[in-house]
Design a protein around this motif. Structure first.
Motif, short mmCIF file in Angstrom:
data_model
loop_
_atom_site.label_atom_id
_atom_site.label_comp_id
_atom_site.label_asym_id
_atom_site.label_seq_id
_atom_site.Cartn_x
_atom_site.Cartn_y
_atom_site.Cartn_z
N PRO A 185 0.80 -1.29 -0.08
CA PRO A 185 -0.21 -0.15 -0.03
C PRO A 185 1.04 1.30 0.09
O PRO A 185 1.90 1.09 0.69
N ALA A 186 0.25 2.32 -0.72
CA ALA A 186 1.43 3.66 -0.79
C ALA A 186 1.63 4.13 0.57
O ALA A 186 2.75 4.69 0.66
N ILE A 187 0.73 3.89 1.59
CA ILE A 187 1.18 4.61 2.79
C ILE A 187 2.40 3.91 3.43
O ILE A 187 3.30 4.45 4.03
N LEU A 188 2.47 2.44 3.23
CA LEU A 188 3.67 1.98 3.67
C LEU A 188 4.85 2.39 2.94
O LEU A 188 6.11 2.62 3.49
N LYS A 189 4.94 2.44 1.59
CA LYS A 189 6.01 3.11 0.85
C LYS A 189 6.24 4.27 1.19
O LYS A 189 7.61 4.65 1.58
N ALA A 190 5.26 5.26 1.72
CA ALA A 190 5.70 6.62 1.96
C ALA A 190 6.28 6.43 3.37
O ALA A 190 7.37 7.29 3.66
N PHE A 191 6.02 5.72 4.49
CA PHE A 191 6.63 5.41 5.53
C PHE A 191 8.25 5.17 5.26
O PHE A 191 9.09 5.50 6.20
N LEU A 192 8.52 4.18 4.35
CA LEU A 192 9.80 3.54 4.04
C LEU A 192 10.60 4.62 3.62
O LEU A 192 11.77 4.92 3.98
N GLU A 193 9.91 5.54 2.71
CA GLU A 193 10.93 6.60 2.49
C GLU A 193 11.16 7.81 3.53
O GLU A 193 12.31 8.13 3.38
N GLN A 194 10.15 7.95 4.08
CA GLN A 194 10.57 9.03 5.51
C GLN A 194 11.51 8.29 6.36
O GLN A 194 12.40 9.07 6.86
N THR A 195 11.57 6.92 6.55
CA THR A 195 12.22 6.24 7.61
C THR A 195 13.79 6.07 7.28
O THR A 195 14.55 6.34 7.81
N PHE A 196 13.79 5.36 6.08
CA PHE A 196 15.26 4.87 5.50
C PHE A 196 15.86 5.85 4.68
O PHE A 196 15.91 5.68 3.70
N ARG A 197 16.30 7.03 5.41
CA ARG A 197 16.66 8.04 4.75
C ARG A 197 18.28 8.12 4.97
O ARG A 197 18.77 7.42 5.94
N PRO A 198 19.02 8.77 4.06
CA PRO A 198 20.47 9.03 4.46
C PRO A 198 20.72 9.59 5.94
O PRO A 198 19.82 10.35 6.43
N GLY A 199 21.73 9.16 6.58
CA GLY A 199 21.83 9.71 7.90
C GLY A 199 21.22 8.72 8.96
O GLY A 199 21.67 8.55 10.16
N PHE A 200 20.14 7.85 8.52
CA PHE A 200 19.58 6.80 9.48
C PHE A 200 20.37 5.36 8.76
O PHE A 200 20.68 4.67 9.64
N VAL A 201 20.00 5.24 7.61
CA VAL A 201 20.52 4.00 6.92
C VAL A 201 22.08 3.95 6.71
O VAL A 201 22.80 2.91 6.89
N THR A 202 22.68 5.09 6.49
CA THR A 202 24.18 5.46 6.17
C THR A 202 24.66 6.12 7.40
O THR A 202 23.81 6.82 8.15
N GLU A 203 25.89 6.23 7.40
CA GLU A 203 26.77 6.95 8.31
C GLU A 203 26.44 8.67 7.96
O GLU A 203 26.06 8.83 6.65
N PRO A 204 26.32 9.65 8.98
CA PRO A 204 25.94 10.88 8.33
C PRO A 204 26.98 11.36 7.39
O PRO A 204 28.34 11.11 7.51
N GLY A 205 26.50 12.04 6.36
CA GLY A 205 27.48 12.55 5.38
C GLY A 205 27.64 11.45 4.20
O GLY A 205 28.17 12.09 3.17
N GLN A 206 27.32 10.34 4.59
CA GLN A 206 27.70 9.16 3.65
C GLN A 206 26.47 9.21 2.55
O GLN A 206 25.36 9.10 2.76
N ASP A 207 26.66 9.04 1.23
CA ASP A 207 25.70 9.02 0.24
C ASP A 207 25.08 7.74 0.23
O ASP A 207 25.74 6.96 0.43
N MET A 208 23.92 7.95 -0.24
CA MET A 208 23.33 6.42 -0.34
C MET A 208 23.15 5.75 -1.24
O MET A 208 23.37 4.41 -1.14
N GLY A 209 24.15 6.11 -2.26
CA GLY A 209 24.37 5.24 -3.51
C GLY A 209 25.75 4.58 -3.16
O GLY A 209 26.11 3.99 -4.06
N SER A 210 26.53 5.13 -2.19
CA SER A 210 27.60 4.53 -1.99
C SER A 210 27.72 3.07 -1.30
O SER A 210 26.51 2.73 -1.05
N PHE A 211 28.87 2.37 -1.29
CA PHE A 211 29.03 1.12 -0.99
C PHE A 211 29.26 0.98 0.59
O PHE A 211 30.06 -0.08 0.95
#
Length: 194
Positions: free
Chosen positions: A90-116
């Motif tokens: 459902p769209a609301i779950l996708k919106a939640f994931l986009e808000q939650t799994f963002r740079p600085g939470f998934v990656t180290e602060p300052g690290q680009d999301m596309g980096s390995f």
């Protein structure tokens, strides 16, 4: 004892749906086995949907999302439950994931999301529990479970979750007996933290 976060992705916050019953069965069994369980009902959260890259990359998450991030960070295992809608979550779950799994939470602060580089959520496991009106075997064979594969690979594994297991449930098949069997299966998964 493990720390589990159950993320209810059904868009109807009123409850009473099969996804809600599955979550309750999982949670009750997990708590009875001594696991610590937190429950996030995505439909009950107050958050705006992201509309541009700048907000995703550098915007401040709203309070409800920050609380969800804290719960996820403290968890050993995440369980996502949602119905298959138009072949996807459902769209609301996708919106939640986009808000939650963002740079600085998934990656180290300052690290680009596309980096390995390293992922901050590494070391956690996850399970996707997806209900659907069609036979699960049909969804796997004909549609190749494309949206579930994308969720596993492009979101959860990308964020460091491993292993990521999947349970597909044909909610319209088996009648009351089939639904009761799936509720028992949820209890087993909850006790085992799987």
């Amino acid at each position: 004892m493990a720390s589990i976060v159950i993320i209810q992705g059904h868009p109807d916050s009123a409850g009473g749906h099969y996804c809600h019953a599955l979550a309750v069965a999982y949670q009750d069994a997990a708590e009875a086995a001594g696991h610590q369980v937190r429950h996030i009902d995505v439909a009950g959260l107050d958050f705006p949907w992201l509309k541009n890259a700048a907000d995703f990359e550098s915007g401040d998450p709203p309070p409800a999302i920050r609380q969800a991030q804290q719960a996820i960070e403290a968890a050993d295992h995440l369980v996502f439950l949602y119905p298959l809608w138009l072949g996807d979550m459902p769209a609301i779950l996708k919106a939640f994931l986009e808000q939650t799994f963002r740079p600085g939470f998934v990656t180290e602060p300052g690290q680009d999301m596309g980096s390995f580089g390293p992922r901050r959520l590494k070391g956690r496991s996850a399970r996707l529990i997806v209900t659907m009106g069609m036979p699960a075997l049909f969804y796997r064979l004909i549609y190749r479970a494309h949206s579930v594969k994308s969720f596993r690979r492009n979101i959860l594994r990308f964020c460091g979750f491993k292993p990521v297991r999947t349970t597909l449930i044909s909610a319209s098949m088996g009648g009351d007996k089939g639904r009761a069997q799936w509720l028992e299966k949820m209890k087993h998964l909850g006790r085992a933290c799987r």
